[in-house]
Write a protein that holds these residues in place. Structure first.
Motif, PDB file in Angstrom:
ATOM      1  N   LEU A   6       0.803  -1.216   0.000  1.00  0.00           N
ATOM      2  CA  LEU A   6       0.000   0.000   0.000  1.00  0.00           C
ATOM      3  C   LEU A   6       0.837   1.267   0.000  1.00  0.00           C
ATOM      4  CD1 LEU A   6      -2.916  -0.996   2.370  1.00  0.00           C
ATOM      5  CD2 LEU A   6      -3.061  -0.478  -0.063  1.00  0.00           C
ATOM      6  N   SER A   7       2.138   1.143   0.207  1.00  0.00           N
ATOM      7  CA  SER A   7       2.994   2.339   0.152  1.00  0.00           C
ATOM      8  C   SER A   7       2.934   2.985  -1.232  1.00  0.00           C
ATOM      9  CB  SER A   7       4.432   1.998   0.532  1.00  0.00           C
ATOM     10  OG  SER A   7       5.003   1.121  -0.410  1.00  0.00           O
ATOM     11  N   THR A   8       2.464   2.243  -2.217  1.00  0.00           N
ATOM     12  CA  THR A   8       2.277   2.755  -3.570  1.00  0.00           C
ATOM     13  C   THR A   8       1.360   3.978  -3.591  1.00  0.00           C
ATOM     14  OG1 THR A   8       2.560   0.556  -4.495  1.00  0.00           O
ATOM     15  CG2 THR A   8       1.420   2.137  -5.880  1.00  0.00           C
ATOM     16  N   ILE A   9       0.383   4.032  -2.675  1.00  0.00           N
ATOM     17  CA  ILE A   9      -0.575   5.141  -2.699  1.00  0.00           C
ATOM     18  C   ILE A   9      -0.075   6.376  -1.940  1.00  0.00           C
ATOM     19  CG2 ILE A   9      -2.557   3.621  -3.055  1.00  0.00           C
ATOM     20  CD1 ILE A   9      -3.289   4.053  -0.085  1.00  0.00           C
ATOM     21  N   CYS A  10       1.022   6.255  -1.213  1.00  0.00           N
ATOM     22  CA  CYS A  10       1.560   7.405  -0.482  1.00  0.00           C
ATOM     23  C   CYS A  10       1.928   8.518  -1.456  1.00  0.00           C
ATOM     24  CB  CYS A  10       2.773   7.003   0.350  1.00  0.00           C
ATOM     25  SG  CYS A  10       2.345   5.984   1.765  1.00  0.00           S
ATOM     26  N   GLY A  11       1.453   9.715  -1.163  1.00  0.00           N
ATOM     27  CA  GLY A  11       1.714  10.875  -2.008  1.00  0.00           C
ATOM     28  C   GLY A  11       0.712  11.065  -3.127  1.00  0.00           C
ATOM     29  N   LEU A  12      -0.116  10.051  -3.404  1.00  0.00           N
ATOM     30  CA  LEU A  12      -1.105  10.187  -4.479  1.00  0.00           C
ATOM     31  C   LEU A  12      -2.329  10.944  -3.985  1.00  0.00           C
ATOM     32  CD1 LEU A  12      -1.098   6.657  -6.179  1.00  0.00           C
ATOM     33  CD2 LEU A  12       0.141   8.724  -6.860  1.00  0.00           C
ATOM     34  N   LYS A  13      -2.880  11.798  -4.851  1.00  0.00           N
ATOM     35  CA  LYS A  13      -4.092  12.542  -4.518  1.00  0.00           C
ATOM     36  C   LYS A  13      -5.329  11.716  -4.849  1.00  0.00           C
ATOM     37  CE  LYS A  13      -2.454  17.237  -4.908  1.00  0.00           C
ATOM     38  NZ  LYS A  13      -2.602  18.525  -5.589  1.00  0.00           N
ATOM     39  N   VAL A  14      -6.318  11.849  -4.000  1.00  0.00           N
ATOM     40  CA  VAL A  14      -7.613  11.202  -4.214  1.00  0.00           C
ATOM     41  C   VAL A  14      -8.346  11.961  -5.309  1.00  0.00           C
ATOM     42  CG1 VAL A  14      -9.848  10.666  -3.169  1.00  0.00           C
ATOM     43  CG2 VAL A  14      -7.742  10.427  -1.820  1.00  0.00           C
ATOM     44  N   GLU A  15      -8.864  11.232  -6.293  1.00  0.00           N
ATOM     45  CA  GLU A  15      -9.669  11.854  -7.351  1.00  0.00           C
ATOM     46  C   GLU A  15     -11.150  11.664  -7.110  1.00  0.00           C
ATOM     47  OE1 GLU A  15      -8.243  10.536 -11.170  1.00  0.00           O
ATOM     48  OE2 GLU A  15      -6.646  12.040 -11.123  1.00  0.00           O
ATOM     49  N   ASP A  16     -11.532  10.494  -6.544  1.00  0.00           N
ATOM     50  CA  ASP A  16     -12.947  10.207  -6.348  1.00  0.00           C
ATOM     51  C   ASP A  16     -13.099   9.185  -5.232  1.00  0.00           C
ATOM     52  OD1 ASP A  16     -15.689  10.395  -6.857  1.00  0.00           O
ATOM     53  OD2 ASP A  16     -15.655   8.833  -8.385  1.00  0.00           O
ATOM     54  N   TRP A  52     -15.204  14.763   0.414  1.00  0.00           N
ATOM     55  CA  TRP A  52     -14.237  15.831   0.673  1.00  0.00           C
ATOM     56  C   TRP A  52     -12.805  15.309   0.729  1.00  0.00           C
ATOM     57  CZ3 TRP A  52     -15.970  20.334  -0.450  1.00  0.00           C
ATOM     58  CH2 TRP A  52     -17.319  20.625  -0.292  1.00  0.00           C
ATOM     59  N   LEU A  53     -12.628  13.994   0.612  1.00  0.00           N
ATOM     60  CA  LEU A  53     -11.274  13.441   0.504  1.00  0.00           C
ATOM     61  C   LEU A  53     -10.640  13.801  -0.843  1.00  0.00           C
ATOM     62  CD1 LEU A  53     -11.602   9.863   2.026  1.00  0.00           C
ATOM     63  CD2 LEU A  53     -10.211  11.748   2.899  1.00  0.00           C
ATOM     64  N   ALA A  54     -11.485  14.046  -1.849  1.00  0.00           N
ATOM     65  CA  ALA A  54     -10.968  14.379  -3.177  1.00  0.00           C
ATOM     66  C   ALA A  54     -10.032  15.582  -3.086  1.00  0.00           C
ATOM     67  CB  ALA A  54     -12.116  14.667  -4.143  1.00  0.00           C
ATOM     68  N   GLY A  55      -8.875  15.440  -3.699  1.00  0.00           N
ATOM     69  CA  GLY A  55      -7.871  16.489  -3.696  1.00  0.00           C
ATOM     70  C   GLY A  55      -6.830  16.334  -2.601  1.00  0.00           C
ATOM     71  N   ASN A  56      -7.111  15.487  -1.615  1.00  0.00           N
ATOM     72  CA  ASN A  56      -6.161  15.223  -0.538  1.00  0.00           C
ATOM     73  C   ASN A  56      -5.243  14.079  -0.929  1.00  0.00           C
ATOM     74  OD1 ASN A  56      -6.668  16.751   2.117  1.00  0.00           O
ATOM     75  ND2 ASN A  56      -8.722  16.279   1.361  1.00  0.00           N
ATOM     76  N   ALA A  57      -3.985  14.211  -0.590  1.00  0.00           N
ATOM     77  CA  ALA A  57      -3.018  13.147  -0.860  1.00  0.00           C
ATOM     78  C   ALA A  57      -2.911  12.234   0.351  1.00  0.00           C
ATOM     79  CB  ALA A  57      -1.647  13.745  -1.172  1.00  0.00           C
ATOM     80  N   VAL A  58      -2.475  11.013   0.109  1.00  0.00           N
ATOM     81  CA  VAL A  58      -2.211  10.078   1.194  1.00  0.00           C
ATOM     82  C   VAL A  58      -0.882  10.463   1.830  1.00  0.00           C
ATOM     83  CG1 VAL A  58      -1.725   7.667   1.776  1.00  0.00           C
ATOM     84  CG2 VAL A  58      -3.512   8.213   0.109  1.00  0.00           C
TER      85      VAL A  58
END
Length: 106
Positions: A6-16, A52-58
């Motif tokens: 799951l470290s793959t998603i670190c730094g990625l922004k939520v789109e939906d 409201w998570l959209a736009g937030n990064a992990v």
């Protein structure tokens, strides 16, 4: 324990974010997606506010035998119960990264 897949998603922004009966789905930038089928809880936000998570990064992911915690940059968290009694199927969670094999926790 080695590095979490799951470290793959670190730094990625939520789109939906998609909520369905018994499932929490998150789409990230670059076509990455995470489907949660196990029991989970939101920390810092209600499920009604999940959009409201959209736009937030992990910010980070913490994975143990019993719990996976995904913390977003706004300090909201998604806690996924990984104990056997939390299993609802078809799998616990599923991570899809374009061009890579699907990773399934069950």
């Amino acid at each position: 324990m080695g590095k979490s897949k799951l470290s793959t998603i670190c730094g990625l922004k939520v789109e939906d974010v998609e909520l369905a009966e018994g499932e929490f789905g998150i789409s990230f930038e670059n076509g990455v997606s995470l489907a949660v089928y196990n029991k989970y809880e939101s920390v810092g936000f209600s499920l009604d506010d999940a959009r409201w998570l959209a736009g937030n990064a992990v910010a980070d992911v913490n994975e143990s035998a019993d719990t996976i915690t995904i913390r977003f940059q706004n300090n909201w968290m998604l806690r996924i119960d990984m104990r056997d009694e939390a299993y609802t199927g078809p799998e616990a969670i599923q991570l899809r990264v374009p061009g890579e094999p699907i990773v399934v926790w069950n």
